[in-house]
Write an enzyme that holds these catalytic residues in place. Structure first.
Site: not given
Length: 436
Positions: A86, A179, A155
């Site tokens: 990420k 997330s 996310s």
């Protein structure tokens, strides 16, 4: 397209192998890291213009790293596995931009601990995956690979979409609210949030230090268990078969009526199926007071988030999205320290009470999302469900076992007692085998 027969299984394209299968195939000399990396990059070239899972790629550098691995003769528990991370996780060789133009091109001189541990175990970095702005509310460009009109959720949107679309065998996300579990459920992959505090977060952008953890997105439970130990820097321990069917608590929670009716029915039918297969299933209501966890999570995360990003607030306010300025930042800037400390006390008392529930249950069963991925790019559908479990610091896993009314994935979530992550894996594999 290069194909490989996984041990005792059907022939697969190399990019569809799991991490565990890749380690075995490279170890046996049936393929190379370069061949697997090239297959992943070919898939990315074909699908990335539609899915938009990646924030940064350098195919030549990734292939060079794969060739170097092959030539080195190195081995390890993660040997030759291409992995994504990420874009809030530092890497010395790629930018880390936190999903915001404020930090476009930002570079660091060292890897985050989780990246360094992945490389030490033999993994080869494929690229950086898209995150929402500051891993928060405002969505990035990633789309759900099962239906491009729908959100992959946030996310860790790029990490989930890349794994679901066979661009990467495995990826690291993070979780501060939902997330990892939410995008795993929406994209139809396994998502794992570890017990809070077990993995080192050095080099990972902090959102709310009292809640942040790493997350793993993968296509098998075995891969999750393997990568969890790699990220702990310990010798991997295989999942052990449970000696008896588990004690499962069906936990509807105080937000059950907000879950879509189809999803409620799917979770209840799953509980019935597990009971038919021998599990001791019973209702497991949360203790009194746990209905305060949603507000507790909100005030903890918002207070900490606003202070973490004081520099950006002071120097770049106009470059922050209206979505974020009017949400978590507004709460955090205007929230009092007294409310924050009271929220932390509520969360800790609820953790103590919920820990005691596991005297009677091995795992809790609950939805991994309120329903299917909605049409549009809203990244954070169903926040109240995730606030509960993240505030409790429990290890959690989303199992891709359901389909919704539009044929989109929906996950079932299993949760275990804090620091019983291996017990979670064992029960999850038992449940997965019976629900699929």
């Amino acid at each position: 397209m290069t194909l490989l027969a996984a041990r005792g299984r059907d022939i697969k394209p190399l990019n569809e192998l799991t991490a565990t299968e890749i380690v075995a195939a490279i170890g046996d000399g049936r393929t190379t890291c370069e061949a697997v990396m090239r297959a992943c990059l070919d898939r990315i070239a074909a699908r990335e213009p539609q899915v938009h899972a990646w924030a940064h790629l350098n195919p030549e550098a990734s292939l060079a790293a794969a060739r170097a691995f092959d030539q080195s003769g190195r081995r390890g528990p993660f040997a030759g596995v291409p992995f994504g991370v990420k874009d809030i996780i530092d890497t010395f060789d790629m930018p880390t931009q936190w999903g915001t133009p404020i930090h476009k091109g930002r570079r660091t001189e060292r890897d985050a601990a989780c990246v360094a541990l992945s490389r030490k175990a033999g993994g080869v970095l494929l690229g950086k995956t898209v995150t929402t702005e500051f891993a928060n509310l405002h969505p990035g460009p990633t789309r759900n690979p099962h239906d491009l009109s729908r959100t992959p959720a946030g996310s860790s949107s790029g990490s989930a979409a890349a794994v679901a679309d066979f661009m990467a065998p495995i990826a690291i996300g993070t979780q501060t609210t939902g997330s990892t579990i939410r995008p795993a459920a929406f994209c139809g992959v396994f998502g794992y949030r570890p017990t809070y505090g077990e993995h080192r977060m050095h080099g990972v952008m902090e959102a709310s230090g009292s809640l942040d953890t790493l997350g793993i997105l993968a296509r098998s439970i075995e891969d999750v268990a393997l990568y969890r130990d790699v990220l702990l820097g310990i010798p991997p321990v295989p999942i052990v078969d449970i000696e008896r069917p588990p004690r499962v608590g069906l936990c509807r929670t105080h937000v059950w009526d907000q879950v879509e009716p189809t999803t409620r029915a799917l979770v209840e039918r799953a509980a019935e199926q597990l009971a038919r297969d021998g599990a001791n299933v019973s209702d497991a209501p949360l203790p009194a007071g746990c209905e305060q966890l949603n507000d507790a999570h909100r005030w903890i995360s918002s207070f900490e988030f606003a202070r973490t990003f004081t520099y950006e607030i002071e120097k770049h306010w106009d470059e922050i999205s209206d979505t974020l300025r009017g949400g978590r930042l507004d709460d955090g800037i205007n929230g009092s320290f007294e409310r924050y400390t009271a929220a932390k006390q509520i969360a800790e008392e609820c953790r103590r009470q919920v820990d005691a529930m596991f005297d009677d249950y091995d795992v809790l069963l609950t939805p991994a999302a309120f329903g299917e991925a909605p049409v549009g790019m809203a990244a954070f559908a169903g926040v109240p469900l995730f606030q509960i479990w993240t505030a409790l610091h429990l290890p959690a896993m989303s199992l891709p076992v359901f389909k919704g009314p539009n044929g989109m994935p929906i996950g079932a979530q299993l949760l275990a007692k804090r620091h019983n992550d291996r017990g979670l894996f064992a029960c999850a594999r038992w449940a997965w085998q019976r629900l699929t």
